[in-house]
Design a protein around this motif. Structure first.
Motif, PDB file in Angstrom:
ATOM      1  N   UNK A 154       0.819  -1.214   0.000  1.00 23.85           N
ATOM      2  CA  UNK A 154       0.000   0.000   0.000  1.00 23.85           C
ATOM      3  C   UNK A 154       0.854   1.267   0.000  1.00 23.85           C
ATOM      4  N   UNK A 155       1.824   1.335   0.874  1.00 23.29           N
ATOM      5  CA  UNK A 155       2.622   2.553   0.995  1.00 23.29           C
ATOM      6  C   UNK A 155       3.599   2.698  -0.162  1.00 23.29           C
ATOM      7  N   UNK A 156       4.158   1.595  -0.632  1.00 23.47           N
ATOM      8  CA  UNK A 156       5.040   1.687  -1.790  1.00 23.47           C
ATOM      9  C   UNK A 156       4.259   2.086  -3.042  1.00 23.47           C
ATOM     10  N   UNK A 157       3.019   1.602  -3.162  1.00 18.10           N
ATOM     11  CA  UNK A 157       2.172   2.026  -4.282  1.00 18.10           C
ATOM     12  C   UNK A 157       1.919   3.525  -4.216  1.00 18.10           C
ATOM     13  N   UNK A 158       1.503   4.017  -3.050  1.00 23.27           N
ATOM     14  CA  UNK A 158       1.234   5.450  -2.902  1.00 23.27           C
ATOM     15  C   UNK A 158       2.492   6.284  -3.155  1.00 23.27           C
ATOM     16  N   UNK A 164       7.430   8.774  -8.074  1.00 20.49           N
ATOM     17  CA  UNK A 164       7.992   8.270  -9.326  1.00 20.49           C
ATOM     18  C   UNK A 164       7.144   8.665 -10.540  1.00 20.49           C
ATOM     19  N   UNK A 165       5.820   8.631 -10.401  1.00 17.06           N
ATOM     20  CA  UNK A 165       4.934   8.853 -11.550  1.00 17.06           C
ATOM     21  C   UNK A 165       4.487  10.314 -11.643  1.00 17.06           C
ATOM     22  N   UNK A 166       3.813  10.820 -10.611  1.00 13.83           N
ATOM     23  CA  UNK A 166       3.280  12.188 -10.667  1.00 13.83           C
ATOM     24  C   UNK A 166       4.321  13.257 -10.388  1.00 13.83           C
ATOM     25  N   UNK A 167       5.409  12.879  -9.705  1.00 15.83           N
ATOM     26  CA  UNK A 167       6.454  13.844  -9.327  1.00 15.83           C
ATOM     27  C   UNK A 167       5.844  15.066  -8.623  1.00 15.83           C
ATOM     28  N   UNK A 168       5.102  14.771  -7.568  1.00 12.35           N
ATOM     29  CA  UNK A 168       4.367  15.803  -6.843  1.00 12.35           C
ATOM     30  C   UNK A 168       5.308  16.853  -6.276  1.00 12.35           C
ATOM     31  N   UNK A 169       4.819  18.097  -6.269  1.00 11.84           N
ATOM     32  CA  UNK A 169       5.613  19.218  -5.773  1.00 11.84           C
ATOM     33  C   UNK A 169       4.932  19.865  -4.575  1.00 11.84           C
ATOM     34  N   UNK A 306      14.748  -0.216  -6.638  1.00 15.57           N
ATOM     35  CA  UNK A 306      14.964   1.237  -6.569  1.00 15.57           C
ATOM     36  C   UNK A 306      13.847   1.916  -5.771  1.00 15.57           C
ATOM     37  N   UNK A 307      12.620   1.440  -5.951  1.00 16.88           N
ATOM     38  CA  UNK A 307      11.481   2.002  -5.226  1.00 16.88           C
ATOM     39  C   UNK A 307      11.610   1.744  -3.734  1.00 16.88           C
TER      40      UNK A 307
END
Length: 367
Positions: A154-158, A164-169, A306-307
Motif C-alpha cells: 500500500x505505501x510503496x504504491x502510494x 515516481x509517476x506524478x512527481x508531486x511538488x 529502486x522504489x
C-alpha cells in the motif's frame, strides 16, 4: 538394479537410463498456505499443507507473522489477475515476519530472526515466503508485525504514484480517490509529508472523517455530492494538480473537470469500469492534461528495488521518529483460517484502512 539414496531424492539407475523420483511428502518441510483450486468466490479459498519454499540465490526465506489484503488479491482469486510468470500462484502481496533462512549469495546484513517486511509478487497467504533481498525492509521498532504488514504494497504504491509517476511538488493539490483505503490513507499522509495538499473522495462521512484526521484538507462523499464541484470550489477554479485514481471509467468526466491545466491524472485501477465513452481525449487535450498509468506488481525487480530503497531512505524513518509522523491504518484483523471472511469484508467495501491477516497468533507477536 541398485538403489542409491540421498536426502529427499530416490534414484533408480539402469545402465541405459536414469529416473529421478522426488519424495516431497517424506522429506520436504511443510507449511500452511491458502490455495485457490478453482477461481471464484471467497468460498474457494482453501487452507492446506504444502511444501515450504526454499530460498533461491539472493533470496531470504521469511517466517510470516502477518500479511495484508489488497484489491488485487480479490481479482487474482477470481482468475482475473494472474501472478507474473515464474512467481508463486499463492495470493498475497505484502507480509511482515522474521528472517528464517538466507539463500546463497545474499549480500545484505540480514540476520536470523531479524524483523522484516517485504513487497511480494505473490505468496503472502502462507506461513513462509521467499523474497529477493532487495524487496526487504526492516520493521521499525515501534511497530507490531500487523502494522508492518500493512506498509509494503500500500505505501510503496502510494509513494510510487506520488513520487515516481506524478512527481508531486510542494503546494500542489492532490485529489485522492478512495481516501480511506489502504493506498488512500497512505497517499494522504505522504502528500502532507511532501508538502502537498491532499483532498479525498470516499463513500461515507465516517471514511471522510478518517481521511481528514490523517491530513486531508477536504473530503467529498461521491454518493451525495459532486467531487468535481468540490475540487473547483476548494481550488478557486484552478483544479487539482494531481489525481490518484483507482476508479477509472465511470469517473472520467469528473476527473477531467477536476484536473488543473497541465495536471497529472494517475490511473492505477479500474474499480469503476474500464470502458470510456465520450470526448475524453478532446477534453484532456484542452487542459494539456497528462494521463499516466501505472501498476507495481508487473514491474521489474530492479525497478522495485529502486522504489524500496527510495522509500526506505526518504519515508521509513518517519514511522519510527519520536513524533511518529506516519502511521499505517488498520481496519481489522483476521486469522489465516478466516481468510474467506476477510475477502468478504473487503468486497463489501466496509474497511477503512488495511485488513490484516495474522499468521502467527497475536498472543505470540513480539515487538
Amino acid at each position: 538394479m541398485p538403489l542409491i539414496l540421498q536426502t529427499g531424492t530416490f534414484f533408480l539407475r539402469k545402465s541405459y537410463n536414469t529416473t529421478w523420483f522426488r519424495s516431497c511428502s517424506s522429506f520436504a518441510k511443510m507449511m500452511q498456505a491458502v490455495c485457490v483450486d478453482v477461481p471464484g468466490g471467497p468460498e474457494n479459498l482453501v487452507l492446506r499443507s504444502i511444501p515450504r519454499p526454499k530460498p533461491k540465490d539472493g533470496e531470504v526465506l521469511i517466517k510470516v507473522h502477518a500479511a495484508a489484503l489488497n484489491r488485487a488479491d480479490l481479482l487474482q482469486r477470481r482468475g482475473l489477475y494472474p501472478p507474473p510468470a515464474g512467481e508463486s500462484d499463492i495470493i498475497g502481496l505484502e507480509v511482515a515476519g522474521t528472517v528464517d533462512t538466507l539463500g546463497q549469495r545474499v549480500k545484505g546484513n540480514w540476520k536470523p530472526d531479524a524483523r522484516v517486511m517485504a513487497l511480494l509478487c505473490g505468496g503472502g497467504y502462507a506461513e513462509y515466503v521467499s523474497v529477493p533481498e532487495e524487496l526487504l525492509m526492516p520493521v521499525p521498532d515501534n511497530l507490531t508485525f500487523s502494522q508492518a504488514a500493512a506498509i509494503p504494497e500500500a505505501w510503496l504504491t502510494a509513494f510510487q504514484l506520488l513520487v515516481f509517476i506524478a512527481q508531486v511538488k510542494e503546494g500542489e493539490v492532490v485529489l485522492v480517490h478512495a481516501g480511506a483505503s489502504g493506498v488512500g490513507t497512505a497517499a494522504v499522509q505522504l502528500a502532507r509529508l511532501f508538502g502537498a495538499v491532499p483532498v479525498v473522495t470516499a463513500g461515507s462521512q465516517e471514511k471522510l472523517r478518517l481521511a481528514e484526521k490523517l491530513g486531508a484538507a477536504a473530503g467529498y462523499n461521491y454518493k451525495e455530492e459532486s467531487f468535481a464541484q468540490g475540487v473547483h470550489d476548494f481550488t478557486g477554479g484552478k483544479g487539482a494538480n494531481v489525481i490518484l485514481d483507482c476508479i477509472g471509467g465511470c469517473n472520467w468526466e469528473k476527473n477531467v473537470s477536476s484536473l488543473a491545466v497541465d495536471g497529472r491524472w494517475v490511473l492505477y485501477g479500474t474499480m469503476g469500469g474500464r470502458a470510456v465513452e465520450g470526448e475524453l481525449l478532446g477534453k484532456l487535450l484542452s487542459k494539456r492534461g497528462h494521463l499516466l498509468c501505472s501498476l507495481l506488481r508487473s514491474r521489474s525487480l530492479q525497478y522495485k528495488a529502486d522504489l524500496v530503497k527510495a522509500f526506505a531512505d526518504r519515508v521509513l524513518p518517519c514511522f519510527s521518529d519520536q513524533a511518529a509522523t506516519l502511521r499505517p491504518v488498520i481496519d481489522s484483523t483476521f486469522r489465516l483460517g478466516d481468510i474467506a471472511e476477510a475477502h468478504r469484508h473487503m468486497e463489501a467495501n466496509r474497511n477503512m484502512g488495511k485488513i490484516v491477516i495474522t499468521v502467527t497468533p497475536q498472543s505470540k507477536e513480539t515487538h
